[in-house]
Design a protein around this motif. Structure first.
Motif, PDB file in Angstrom:
ATOM      1  N   ASN A  62      13.514   8.985 -35.268  1.00 14.70           N
ATOM      2  CA  ASN A  62      14.554   9.364 -34.536  1.00 14.70           C
ATOM      3  C   ASN A  62      15.399  10.350 -35.206  1.00 14.70           C
ATOM      4  OD1 ASN A  62      14.032   8.181 -32.059  1.00 14.70           O
ATOM      5  ND2 ASN A  62      15.424   6.461 -32.506  1.00 14.70           N
ATOM      6  N   GLU A  63      15.669   9.993 -36.633  1.00 14.38           N
ATOM      7  CA  GLU A  63      16.254  10.948 -37.420  1.00 14.38           C
ATOM      8  C   GLU A  63      15.632  12.271 -37.745  1.00 14.38           C
ATOM      9  OE1 GLU A  63      19.058   9.574 -40.659  1.00 14.38           O
ATOM     10  OE2 GLU A  63      17.635   8.022 -40.280  1.00 14.38           O
ATOM     11  N   ARG A  64      13.931  12.143 -37.983  1.00 15.70           N
ATOM     12  CA  ARG A  64      13.175  13.251 -38.340  1.00 15.70           C
ATOM     13  C   ARG A  64      13.160  14.247 -37.040  1.00 15.70           C
ATOM     14  NH1 ARG A  64       7.692  10.635 -40.814  1.00 15.70           N
ATOM     15  NH2 ARG A  64       8.624  10.107 -42.757  1.00 15.70           N
ATOM     16  N   ILE A  65      13.284  13.635 -35.814  1.00 16.43           N
ATOM     17  CA  ILE A  65      13.217  14.435 -34.609  1.00 16.43           C
ATOM     18  C   ILE A  65      14.605  15.273 -34.531  1.00 16.43           C
ATOM     19  CG2 ILE A  65      13.570  14.214 -32.292  1.00 16.43           C
ATOM     20  CD1 ILE A  65      11.264  12.011 -32.199  1.00 16.43           C
ATOM     21  N   ARG A  66      15.654  14.379 -34.879  1.00 15.57           N
ATOM     22  CA  ARG A  66      17.142  15.151 -34.948  1.00 15.57           C
ATOM     23  C   ARG A  66      17.159  16.365 -35.859  1.00 15.57           C
ATOM     24  NH1 ARG A  66      21.873  14.531 -37.973  1.00 15.57           N
ATOM     25  NH2 ARG A  66      21.150  12.592 -39.156  1.00 15.57           N
ATOM     26  N   PHE A  67      16.498  16.159 -37.096  1.00 13.90           N
ATOM     27  CA  PHE A  67      16.471  17.380 -37.911  1.00 13.90           C
ATOM     28  C   PHE A  67      15.396  18.354 -37.281  1.00 13.90           C
ATOM     29  CE2 PHE A  67      18.604  14.511 -40.815  1.00 13.90           C
ATOM     30  CZ  PHE A  67      19.459  15.349 -41.416  1.00 13.90           C
ATOM     31  N   LEU A  68      14.327  18.139 -36.821  1.00 14.05           N
ATOM     32  CA  LEU A  68      13.931  19.308 -36.096  1.00 14.05           C
ATOM     33  C   LEU A  68      14.574  19.959 -34.978  1.00 14.05           C
ATOM     34  CD1 LEU A  68      10.130  17.575 -35.682  1.00 14.05           C
ATOM     35  CD2 LEU A  68      10.824  18.875 -37.418  1.00 14.05           C
ATOM     36  N   GLU A  69      15.416  19.283 -34.355  1.00 13.42           N
ATOM     37  CA  GLU A  69      16.093  19.613 -33.300  1.00 13.42           C
ATOM     38  C   GLU A  69      17.100  20.673 -33.931  1.00 13.42           C
ATOM     39  OE1 GLU A  69      17.399  16.217 -31.243  1.00 13.42           O
ATOM     40  OE2 GLU A  69      15.572  16.162 -29.865  1.00 13.42           O
ATOM     41  N   ILE A  70      17.826  20.379 -35.096  1.00 16.74           N
ATOM     42  CA  ILE A  70      18.692  21.145 -35.879  1.00 16.74           C
ATOM     43  C   ILE A  70      17.960  22.366 -36.607  1.00 16.74           C
ATOM     44  CG2 ILE A  70      20.188  21.002 -37.863  1.00 16.74           C
ATOM     45  CD1 ILE A  70      20.576  18.300 -37.777  1.00 16.74           C
ATOM     46  N   ALA A  71      16.861  22.396 -36.962  1.00 20.34           N
ATOM     47  CA  ALA A  71      15.862  23.288 -37.339  1.00 20.34           C
ATOM     48  C   ALA A  71      15.793  24.401 -36.120  1.00 20.34           C
ATOM     49  CB  ALA A  71      14.538  22.857 -37.929  1.00 20.34           C
ATOM     50  N   ASN A  72      15.654  23.658 -35.015  1.00 17.45           N
ATOM     51  CA  ASN A  72      15.260  24.563 -33.873  1.00 17.45           C
ATOM     52  C   ASN A  72      16.621  25.395 -33.574  1.00 17.45           C
ATOM     53  OD1 ASN A  72      13.471  25.313 -31.696  1.00 17.45           O
ATOM     54  ND2 ASN A  72      15.266  24.805 -30.287  1.00 17.45           N
ATOM     55  N   GLY A  73      17.762  24.722 -33.602  1.00 13.53           N
ATOM     56  CA  GLY A  73      19.124  25.476 -33.371  1.00 13.53           C
ATOM     57  C   GLY A  73      19.297  26.448 -34.629  1.00 13.53           C
ATOM     58  N   SER A  74      18.798  26.323 -35.859  1.00 12.47           N
ATOM     59  CA  SER A  74      19.031  27.297 -37.054  1.00 12.47           C
ATOM     60  C   SER A  74      17.862  28.440 -36.557  1.00 12.47           C
ATOM     61  CB  SER A  74      18.766  26.629 -38.143  1.00 12.47           C
ATOM     62  OG  SER A  74      19.623  25.789 -38.666  1.00 12.47           O
ATOM     63  N   LEU A  75      16.953  28.085 -35.978  1.00 13.25           N
ATOM     64  CA  LEU A  75      16.196  29.000 -35.363  1.00 13.25           C
ATOM     65  C   LEU A  75      16.668  30.159 -34.408  1.00 13.25           C
ATOM     66  CD1 LEU A  75      12.997  30.048 -36.095  1.00 13.25           C
ATOM     67  CD2 LEU A  75      12.270  28.339 -34.301  1.00 13.25           C
ATOM     68  N   MET A  76      17.352  29.667 -33.499  1.00 15.82           N
ATOM     69  CA  MET A  76      17.968  30.460 -32.560  1.00 15.82           C
ATOM     70  C   MET A  76      19.157  31.108 -32.904  1.00 15.82           C
ATOM     71  SD  MET A  76      16.393  29.771 -29.891  1.00 15.82           S
ATOM     72  CE  MET A  76      14.892  29.810 -30.900  1.00 15.82           C
ATOM     73  N   GLU A  77      20.014  30.558 -34.011  1.00 18.78           N
ATOM     74  CA  GLU A  77      20.952  31.210 -34.608  1.00 18.78           C
ATOM     75  C   GLU A  77      20.279  32.538 -35.400  1.00 18.78           C
ATOM     76  OE1 GLU A  77      24.237  30.720 -38.097  1.00 18.78           O
ATOM     77  OE2 GLU A  77      22.857  28.848 -37.528  1.00 18.78           O
ATOM     78  N   THR A  78      19.313  32.126 -36.164  1.00 15.71           N
ATOM     79  CA  THR A  78      18.197  33.219 -36.724  1.00 15.71           C
ATOM     80  C   THR A  78      18.261  34.528 -35.896  1.00 15.71           C
ATOM     81  OG1 THR A  78      17.672  32.003 -38.555  1.00 15.71           O
ATOM     82  CG2 THR A  78      16.532  34.041 -38.254  1.00 15.71           C
ATOM     83  N   SER A  79      17.460  33.961 -34.464  1.00 16.96           N
ATOM     84  CA  SER A  79      17.217  35.205 -33.689  1.00 16.96           C
ATOM     85  C   SER A  79      18.278  35.862 -33.095  1.00 16.96           C
ATOM     86  CB  SER A  79      16.482  34.278 -32.456  1.00 16.96           C
ATOM     87  OG  SER A  79      16.104  35.187 -31.278  1.00 16.96           O
TER      88      SER A  79
END
Length: 120
Positions: A62-79
């Protein structure tokens, strides 16, 4: 699982490549942008790979998944920051399109990795 397993993940390698490409692109920005959009872009683009790595340093799925979701948020921020850079004419439409393709690929890889972790 080995300690640095995340380094072998394709999504991690692609996120690292994106961060390098963004950093190279930022070098062409006006010098007065050095501490504004440039800084934000550098932080958000590197945050993607950092969060993937941090997630794989966690013990629970669950924590791994949470950090993947945070990474996805950073990806959208970069975009969104790259979109603004194009609007400011710091990058071309072609450069933005190249980044968009790279980002879309990482989004798909993160989703796939998340899905596989949910099966564990």
């Amino acid at each position: 699982m080995e300690l640095f397993y995340y380094r072998r993940l394709e999504v991690y390698q692609c996120a690292k490549s994106l961060a390098i490409n963004v950093n190279d692109c930022i070098k062409k920005f006006p010098t007065d942008e050095r501490f504004s959009l440039s800084s934000q872009l550098r932080r958000s683009s590197t945050s993607i790979m950092f969060n993937i790595a941090e997630g794989f340093g966690r013990y629970s799925v669950n924590e791994r998944i949470r950090f993947l979701e945070i990474a996805n948020g950073s990806l959208m921020e970069t975009s969104s920051q790259l979109e603004l850079a194009e609007a400011y004419q710091y990058i071309s439409k072609n450069e933005l399109q190249m980044f968009d393709e790279q980002i879309l690929s990482i989004v798909r890889q993160l989703a796939s990795l998340r899905k596989s972790l949910l099966k564990e």
